[in-house]
Structures are given as structure tokens and as C-alpha cells.
Design a protein around this motif. Structure first.
Motif, PDB file in Angstrom:
ATOM      1  N   LEU A   1       0.819  -1.206   0.000  1.00 51.40           N
ATOM      2  CA  LEU A   1       0.000   0.000   0.000  1.00 51.40           C
ATOM      3  C   LEU A   1       0.854   1.258   0.000  1.00 51.40           C
ATOM      4  CD1 LEU A   1      -2.826  -0.988   2.483  1.00 51.40           C
ATOM      5  CD2 LEU A   1      -3.004  -0.673   0.024  1.00 51.40           C
ATOM      6  N   TRP A   2       1.949   1.217   0.740  1.00 50.75           N
ATOM      7  CA  TRP A   2       2.871   2.344   0.791  1.00 50.75           C
ATOM      8  C   TRP A   2       3.353   2.677  -0.620  1.00 50.75           C
ATOM      9  CZ3 TRP A   2       6.529   2.951   5.494  1.00 50.75           C
ATOM     10  CH2 TRP A   2       7.281   4.123   5.390  1.00 50.75           C
ATOM     11  N   ALA A   3       3.802   1.663  -1.350  1.00 47.12           N
ATOM     12  CA  ALA A   3       4.303   1.871  -2.702  1.00 47.12           C
ATOM     13  C   ALA A   3       3.190   2.335  -3.636  1.00 47.12           C
ATOM     14  CB  ALA A   3       4.947   0.592  -3.214  1.00 47.12           C
ATOM     15  N   VAL A   4       2.017   1.715  -3.536  1.00 41.58           N
ATOM     16  CA  VAL A   4       0.892   2.086  -4.386  1.00 41.58           C
ATOM     17  C   VAL A   4       0.503   3.548  -4.164  1.00 41.58           C
ATOM     18  CG1 VAL A   4      -1.600   1.739  -4.675  1.00 41.58           C
ATOM     19  CG2 VAL A   4      -0.050  -0.223  -4.696  1.00 41.58           C
ATOM     20  N   ALA A   5       0.365   3.943  -2.897  1.00 45.70           N
ATOM     21  CA  ALA A   5      -0.046   5.316  -2.594  1.00 45.70           C
ATOM     22  C   ALA A   5       1.010   6.334  -3.012  1.00 45.70           C
ATOM     23  CB  ALA A   5      -0.341   5.446  -1.102  1.00 45.70           C
ATOM     24  N   ALA A   6       2.281   5.961  -2.919  1.00 46.82           N
ATOM     25  CA  ALA A   6       3.352   6.886  -3.302  1.00 46.82           C
ATOM     26  C   ALA A   6       3.445   7.050  -4.816  1.00 46.82           C
ATOM     27  CB  ALA A   6       4.686   6.391  -2.745  1.00 46.82           C
ATOM     28  N   LEU A   7       3.110   6.000  -5.574  1.00 47.38           N
ATOM     29  CA  LEU A   7       3.346   5.996  -7.017  1.00 47.38           C
ATOM     30  C   LEU A   7       2.088   6.176  -7.863  1.00 47.38           C
ATOM     31  CD1 LEU A   7       5.879   3.026  -7.100  1.00 47.38           C
ATOM     32  CD2 LEU A   7       6.421   5.465  -7.323  1.00 47.38           C
ATOM     33  N   SER A   8       0.919   6.062  -7.270  1.00 42.55           N
ATOM     34  CA  SER A   8      -0.312   6.161  -8.044  1.00 42.55           C
ATOM     35  C   SER A   8      -0.465   7.546  -8.670  1.00 42.55           C
ATOM     36  CB  SER A   8      -1.528   5.875  -7.155  1.00 42.55           C
ATOM     37  OG  SER A   8      -2.732   6.102  -7.873  1.00 42.55           O
ATOM     38  N   PRO A   9      -0.908   7.618  -9.940  1.00 43.42           N
ATOM     39  CA  PRO A   9      -1.156   8.920 -10.554  1.00 43.42           C
ATOM     40  C   PRO A   9      -2.463   9.557 -10.093  1.00 43.42           C
ATOM     41  CG  PRO A   9      -1.674   7.158 -12.111  1.00 43.42           C
ATOM     42  CD  PRO A   9      -1.078   6.500 -10.892  1.00 43.42           C
ATOM     43  N   ALA A  10      -3.288   8.813  -9.370  1.00 42.27           N
ATOM     44  CA  ALA A  10      -4.549   9.345  -8.859  1.00 42.27           C
ATOM     45  C   ALA A  10      -4.302  10.224  -7.638  1.00 42.27           C
ATOM     46  CB  ALA A  10      -5.480   8.188  -8.492  1.00 42.27           C
ATOM     47  N   PRO A  11      -5.254  11.102  -7.292  1.00 44.10           N
ATOM     48  CA  PRO A  11      -5.117  11.895  -6.065  1.00 44.10           C
ATOM     49  C   PRO A  11      -5.026  10.994  -4.834  1.00 44.10           C
ATOM     50  CG  PRO A  11      -6.850  12.800  -7.453  1.00 44.10           C
ATOM     51  CD  PRO A  11      -6.469  11.476  -8.051  1.00 44.10           C
ATOM     52  N   VAL A  12      -4.056  11.267  -3.977  1.00 47.89           N
ATOM     53  CA  VAL A  12      -3.883  10.543  -2.720  1.00 47.89           C
ATOM     54  C   VAL A  12      -3.746  11.578  -1.607  1.00 47.89           C
ATOM     55  CG1 VAL A  12      -2.473   8.946  -1.380  1.00 47.89           C
ATOM     56  CG2 VAL A  12      -2.767   8.579  -3.842  1.00 47.89           C
ATOM     57  N   VAL A  13      -4.687  11.595  -0.695  1.00 53.38           N
ATOM     58  CA  VAL A  13      -4.637  12.538   0.420  1.00 53.38           C
ATOM     59  C   VAL A  13      -3.553  12.097   1.390  1.00 53.38           C
ATOM     60  CG1 VAL A  13      -5.914  13.545   2.341  1.00 53.38           C
ATOM     61  CG2 VAL A  13      -7.055  13.148   0.154  1.00 53.38           C
ATOM     62  N   ASN A  14      -2.620  13.009   1.693  1.00 53.76           N
ATOM     63  CA  ASN A  14      -1.443  12.701   2.511  1.00 53.76           C
ATOM     64  C   ASN A  14      -0.620  11.587   1.865  1.00 53.76           C
ATOM     65  OD1 ASN A  14      -1.927  14.683   4.345  1.00 53.76           O
ATOM     66  ND2 ASN A  14      -2.615  13.343   5.992  1.00 53.76           N
ATOM     67  N   ARG A  15      -0.273  11.825   0.605  1.00 52.26           N
ATOM     68  CA  ARG A  15       0.520  10.842  -0.130  1.00 52.26           C
ATOM     69  C   ARG A  15       1.812  10.563   0.624  1.00 52.26           C
ATOM     70  NH1 ARG A  15       0.447   9.439  -5.535  1.00 52.26           N
ATOM     71  NH2 ARG A  15      -0.946  11.214  -6.000  1.00 52.26           N
ATOM     72  N   PRO A  16       2.152   9.297   0.875  1.00 53.55           N
ATOM     73  CA  PRO A  16       3.390   8.996   1.611  1.00 53.55           C
ATOM     74  C   PRO A  16       4.616   9.275   0.762  1.00 53.55           C
ATOM     75  CG  PRO A  16       2.329   6.979   0.876  1.00 53.55           C
ATOM     76  CD  PRO A  16       1.370   8.089   0.561  1.00 53.55           C
ATOM     77  N   SER A  17       5.708   9.574   1.434  1.00 52.73           N
ATOM     78  CA  SER A  17       6.984   9.768   0.765  1.00 52.73           C
ATOM     79  C   SER A  17       7.774   8.464   0.818  1.00 52.73           C
ATOM     80  CB  SER A  17       7.777  10.881   1.445  1.00 52.73           C
ATOM     81  OG  SER A  17       8.197  10.453   2.740  1.00 52.73           O
ATOM     82  N   ALA A  18       8.985   8.509   0.308  1.00 53.57           N
ATOM     83  CA  ALA A  18       9.846   7.323   0.380  1.00 53.57           C
ATOM     84  C   ALA A  18      10.292   7.043   1.805  1.00 53.57           C
ATOM     85  CB  ALA A  18      11.055   7.517  -0.523  1.00 53.57           C
ATOM     86  N   HIS A  19      10.135   8.014   2.704  1.00 49.24           N
ATOM     87  CA  HIS A  19      10.658   7.882   4.065  1.00 49.24           C
ATOM     88  C   HIS A  19       9.572   7.750   5.130  1.00 49.24           C
ATOM     89  CE1 HIS A  19      14.540   8.970   2.370  1.00 49.24           C
ATOM     90  NE2 HIS A  19      13.990  10.035   1.842  1.00 49.24           N
ATOM     91  N   SER A  20       8.331   8.137   4.819  1.00 41.98           N
ATOM     92  CA  SER A  20       7.347   8.212   5.889  1.00 41.98           C
ATOM     93  C   SER A  20       5.936   8.055   5.343  1.00 41.98           C
ATOM     94  CB  SER A  20       7.472   9.552   6.620  1.00 41.98           C
ATOM     95  OG  SER A  20       6.419   9.723   7.545  1.00 41.98           O
ATOM     96  N   LEU A  21       5.065   7.447   6.154  1.00 41.89           N
ATOM     97  CA  LEU A  21       3.647   7.340   5.820  1.00 41.89           C
ATOM     98  C   LEU A  21       2.853   8.541   6.308  1.00 41.89           C
ATOM     99  CD1 LEU A  21       2.795   3.594   6.498  1.00 41.89           C
ATOM    100  CD2 LEU A  21       2.212   4.857   4.428  1.00 41.89           C
ATOM    101  N   GLY A  22       3.307   9.193   7.353  1.00 39.33           N
ATOM    102  CA  GLY A  22       2.558  10.289   7.956  1.00 39.33           C
ATOM    103  C   GLY A  22       3.266  11.612   7.879  1.00 39.33           C
ATOM    104  N   GLY A  23       3.912  11.907   6.760  1.00 41.25           N
ATOM    105  CA  GLY A  23       4.653  13.151   6.659  1.00 41.25           C
ATOM    106  C   GLY A  23       5.809  13.172   7.641  1.00 41.25           C
ATOM    107  N   GLN A  24       6.174  14.354   8.091  1.00 37.70           N
ATOM    108  CA  GLN A  24       7.278  14.506   9.029  1.00 37.70           C
ATOM    109  C   GLN A  24       6.806  14.640  10.470  1.00 37.70           C
ATOM    110  OE1 GLN A  24      10.646  14.306   8.140  1.00 37.70           O
ATOM    111  NE2 GLN A  24       9.610  13.537   6.310  1.00 37.70           N
ATOM    112  N   VAL A  25       5.573  14.218  10.736  1.00 37.81           N
ATOM    113  CA  VAL A  25       5.039  14.278  12.090  1.00 37.81           C
ATOM    114  C   VAL A  25       5.736  13.250  12.961  1.00 37.81           C
ATOM    115  CG1 VAL A  25       2.989  13.893  13.508  1.00 37.81           C
ATOM    116  CG2 VAL A  25       2.808  15.161  11.366  1.00 37.81           C
ATOM    117  N   SER A  26       6.067  13.648  14.192  1.00 37.33           N
ATOM    118  CA  SER A  26       6.767  12.790  15.138  1.00 37.33           C
ATOM    119  C   SER A  26       5.914  12.579  16.380  1.00 37.33           C
ATOM    120  CB  SER A  26       8.111  13.421  15.526  1.00 37.33           C
ATOM    121  OG  SER A  26       8.671  12.794  16.663  1.00 37.33           O
TER     122      SER A  26
END
Length: 302
Positions: A125-150
């Protein structure tokens, strides 16, 4: 003093889970399960726990506006999508708008097979959401699923460029207050997320997080969704530009959807960043729904 954060990075890389593959290993603690069947004709996917009230509300709203929506858990969603790589190019099928509201993995290991399956599905799912051309709300990066929130509010504020310089303490034992940096020392149990003013003890057995704040703090919450922001109250705080500041914070943290909590000073002349939640609750969303709902449809179906 709530905290938030994203799940740990799975040990394995992205995988493809075919729709017709072997039966998925169910979540920890449950028995055998059959292969999930992808709903027919869906136009929008929310990946969430089936009991997630926000996911149910979002799906119902989208359906009311003529779009077919489905709430799928991690295992079902991983079997819906196929990720393939050929000639250095990744292809995701089907191409569907998506929101991730991933539940936290079990705190205790209850089965090696279940944990392995969860990590493989999460990686998919991480890879799909990062690479999908469709709109993804809070699209994950290569490093994180939840942005830079700690999990650390101070670290999140530093990453957002909004740290006020106050200290934050994490401890296994109930933390005593140090040099005063505010009116009252607040202690949170990070297991139960309950907070109490020192010397009272929050519910739970630790570990703990401690931070100085006001004795009777006043808060304002701003919901952000892709270049739009709405305050949850009608208090006279326009001079603080909390909407604009929340948009800037969210952008620096790599989020398109967030609930940003600010502590307003006693004289209402400033506001300090308290918390950024990538998975806003139903209470926050309902307070801004008249603006949030229509904008969500524009984001998902441009």
C-alpha cells in the motif's frame, strides 16, 4: 497534550499481491480468512479499520454525491491494487483516489505469520499510494507514511518551523518539573494519551511525556485540506492568521490533510503550535464540514 506519528517503516520492500493469490493471513489474533474480493465499480478507496467512524462518514458523503466509495482494511486494499515495474517505470492498477487512515499495528506480537502479512500488505500500500497517478490525500513519501510528524510535539514543531524553544521530556518514570518555562507542568501517559497537571498522575503506567504550558490553556484547532484551511471555532482570532500558519505548517510537514492544534496565549496576541494530527477525528471534521466536504470532492475528483 496529544501526540501523533506514523507507523514504522516495514522491513520488506514493495510487493505485488495478485487478486487471485493465496488466502491472506488475517490480522493478529483472528482465524483463517478467505481472499478479499475487490468491490465492483468503486471510484474511491479509504484504507482504514472497518470500525473507523471517519472513514464511514467520508464514504457515505462521497456516495451521496454520486461516487462509489469503499472502506477496505490493509489486507483487502493490498489485494485490490497491483504494482508492476517495467523499463524503469512503475504502473499502479486500478487508478483510484485514496485516503490512508492506517490503524496502528498490534503493540504485542501475537503471531509471526500475521506480522509478516501485515508488513507485506503495508509495504504494498505504501508503494501504491506513493506511485499512483490518482489523487492521494497525505501521499506517503519514500521515508514516511505520515509526513514529518513525530511522536514528539517539540520535534514536530521544529520540523514545521514553529518551535517556541520550550523543552519536552520523555521518561520511563513519572517526570518531576525542572526549571519553570510556563505556569504549569503537564504530564502525559504515552500509552493511554491521558494528561494531568503535576503532581497529579495521568491514567496509565507510563512511559511519560512532560512539558510546561499554561494553567488553563485555550486551544484552537484548524483543519487543513490541500491549500484550504478552516478554524473549528468562531473566536475573534483573525489577527493571528491561524489558517495561513496551519497551511504553512502542514506544507513543511508534507501533509495535505491535518488537524493543527494551537495554544492561544492568555492575551490572545500569539499562538503556539501544540500538535499536528494527520488523521483528524470526526469531531474536528464535523465542525468544518460545510467547507471541508465540497473541497474534498474537488480534491478527489478534479
Amino acid at each position: 497534550m496529544p501526540t501523533s506519528g506514523s507507523p514504522a517503516v516495514p522491513d520488506s520492500g514493495p510487493v505485488t499481491v495478485p487478486d487471485s493469490g493465496p488466502a491472506a493471513v488475517p490480522a493478529a489474533g483472528s482465524g483463517p480468512a478467505s481472499v478479499a474480493v475487490a468491490p465492483v465499480g468503486i471510484e474511491f478507496v479509504i484504507v482504514a479499520d472497518p470500525a473507523d467512524k471517519v472513514a464511514a462518514e467520508l464514504a457515505a458523503y462521497v456516495r451521496e454525491h454520486g461516487r462509489m466509495a469503499a472502506v477496505l482494511d490493509v489486507f483487502e486494499a493490498a489485494q485490490l491494487f497491483t504494482l508492476s515495474v517495467a523499463g524503469g517505470r512503475a504502473t499502479v492498477e486500478p487508478v483510484l483516489p485514496m485516503i490512508l487512515r492506517l490503524p496502528a499495528p498490534p503493540v504485542l506480537r501475537t503471531g509471526v505469520d500475521a506480522e509478516f502479512q501485515f508488513n507485506e500488505c503495508l509495504a504494498q500500500l505504501w508503494a501504491v499510494a506513493a506511485l499512483s497517478p490518482a489523487p492521494v490525500v497525505n501521499r506517503p513519501s519514500a521515508h514516511s507514511l505520515g509526513g514529518q510528524v513525530s511522536y514528539s510535539a517539540a520535534l514536530t514543531a521544529m520540523r514545521a518551523g514553529a518551535h517556541d524553544g520550550s523543552a519536552e521530556v520523555f521518561a520511563s518514570a513519572y517526570p518531576e518539573p525542572g526549571g519553570p518555562e510556563g505556569d504549569r507542568w503537564w504530564v502525559q501517559d504515552t500509552g493511554t494519551l491521558t494528561t494531568s497537571p503535576w503532581p497529579e498522575r495521568p491514567v496509565g503506567e507510563g512511559p511519560y511525556r512532560g512539558r510546561w504550558s499554561d494553567s488553563d490553556p485555550a486551544f484552537e484547532i484548524v483543519v487543513v485540506l490541500e491549500e484550504r484551511a478552516w478554524r473549528c471555532t468562531t473566536a475573534d482570532l483573525e489577527h493571528l492568521d491561524l489558517e495561513g500558519r496551519s497551511l504553512a505548517v502542514s506544507a513543511r510537514l508534507g501533509l495535505t490533510l491535518a488537524a493543527v492544534t494551537w495554544r492561544v496565549t492568555a492575551d490572545a496576541e500569539d499562538a503556539l503550535l501544540v500538535n499536528v494530527e494527520p488523521y483528524p477525528g470526526l469531531e474536528e471534521l464535523r465542525m468544518v464540514w460545510l467547507g471541508f466536504g465540497p473541497h474534498l470532492m474537488k480534491v478527489l475528483f478534479p
